[in-house]
Design a protein around this motif. Structure first.
Motif, PDB file in Angstrom:
ATOM      1  N   ALA A  76     -28.166 -30.274 -53.054  1.00 12.37           N
ATOM      2  CA  ALA A  76     -27.516 -29.080 -53.606  1.00 12.37           C
ATOM      3  C   ALA A  76     -28.433 -27.857 -53.524  1.00 12.37           C
ATOM      4  N   ILE A  77     -29.709 -28.055 -53.825  1.00 13.75           N
ATOM      5  CA  ILE A  77     -30.659 -26.940 -53.731  1.00 13.75           C
ATOM      6  C   ILE A  77     -30.773 -26.475 -52.288  1.00 13.75           C
ATOM      7  N   ALA A  79     -28.550 -26.768 -49.885  1.00 15.08           N
ATOM      8  CA  ALA A  79     -27.309 -26.100 -49.485  1.00 15.08           C
ATOM      9  C   ALA A  79     -27.229 -24.693 -50.069  1.00 15.08           C
ATOM     10  N   SER A  80     -27.672 -24.526 -51.304  1.00 17.45           N
ATOM     11  CA  SER A  80     -27.616 -23.189 -51.904  1.00 17.45           C
ATOM     12  C   SER A  80     -28.609 -22.241 -51.225  1.00 17.45           C
ATOM     13  N   LEU A  81     -29.756 -22.758 -50.809  1.00 17.30           N
ATOM     14  CA  LEU A  81     -30.722 -21.907 -50.107  1.00 17.30           C
ATOM     15  C   LEU A  81     -30.199 -21.484 -48.742  1.00 17.30           C
ATOM     16  N   ASN A  83     -27.131 -21.189 -47.835  1.00 20.71           N
ATOM     17  CA  ASN A  83     -25.982 -20.298 -47.992  1.00 20.71           C
ATOM     18  C   ASN A  83     -26.332 -18.991 -48.703  1.00 20.71           C
ATOM     19  N   SER A  84     -27.597 -18.810 -49.081  1.00 23.70           N
ATOM     20  CA  SER A  84     -27.975 -17.591 -49.801  1.00 23.70           C
ATOM     21  C   SER A  84     -27.953 -16.380 -48.868  1.00 23.70           C
ATOM     22  N   SER A  85     -27.727 -15.229 -49.453  1.00 28.12           N
ATOM     23  CA  SER A  85     -27.667 -14.004 -48.646  1.00 28.12           C
ATOM     24  C   SER A  85     -29.030 -13.668 -48.054  1.00 28.12           C
ATOM     25  N   THR A 114     -37.657 -12.766 -51.558  1.00 30.54           N
ATOM     26  CA  THR A 114     -37.630 -14.014 -52.324  1.00 30.54           C
ATOM     27  C   THR A 114     -38.633 -14.024 -53.462  1.00 30.54           C
TER      28      THR A 114
END
Length: 116
Positions: A76-77, A79-81, A83-85, A114
């Protein structure tokens, strides 16, 4: 006749492997899920009096569940990274950079974004 509980032993081994390899999709998810299933099977056999090592089954299932949970969190982490802008902006910048110095500028900008 010597009684054994193969699912209990397998659950313990797979549970330990899942914890050690939680950072890989195969290790955490596949091995963890297999450990949980075999742990439940082994515990049911032990509870019914057909096999020993009921505690080993439970320990294997718990270790497998911990490996499974840790792997899902890592996934999950990740995938979120991805998909981050910030990551998308960095990817676009690197794709359009023509020189090495332009790529390095992209990296510097990404680091600034970041760390803020």
């Amino acid at each position: 006749m010597k009684r054994s509980n193969g699912p209990a032993i397998a659950a313990l081994v797979l549970g330990i492997a899942a914890l050690l390899l939680f950072w890989t999709v195969f290790g955490g998810i596949a091995l963890g899920l297999a450990a949980v299933v075999l742990g439940v099977v082994g515990a049911r056999k032990a509870r019914g009096g057909r096999a020993p090592h009921g505690k080993m089954s439970v320990i294997g299932a718990v270790l497998g569940a911990l490996g499974l949970i840790a792997s899902v969190v890592i996934l999950a982490i990740g995938a979120s990274l991805v998909n981050s802008s910030e990551f998308k902006d960095f990817n676009d910048c690197v794709e359009h950079a023509k020189t090495q110095s332009a790529r390095e500028a992209c990296e510097d900008d990404f680091d600034k974004e970041t760390n803020d």
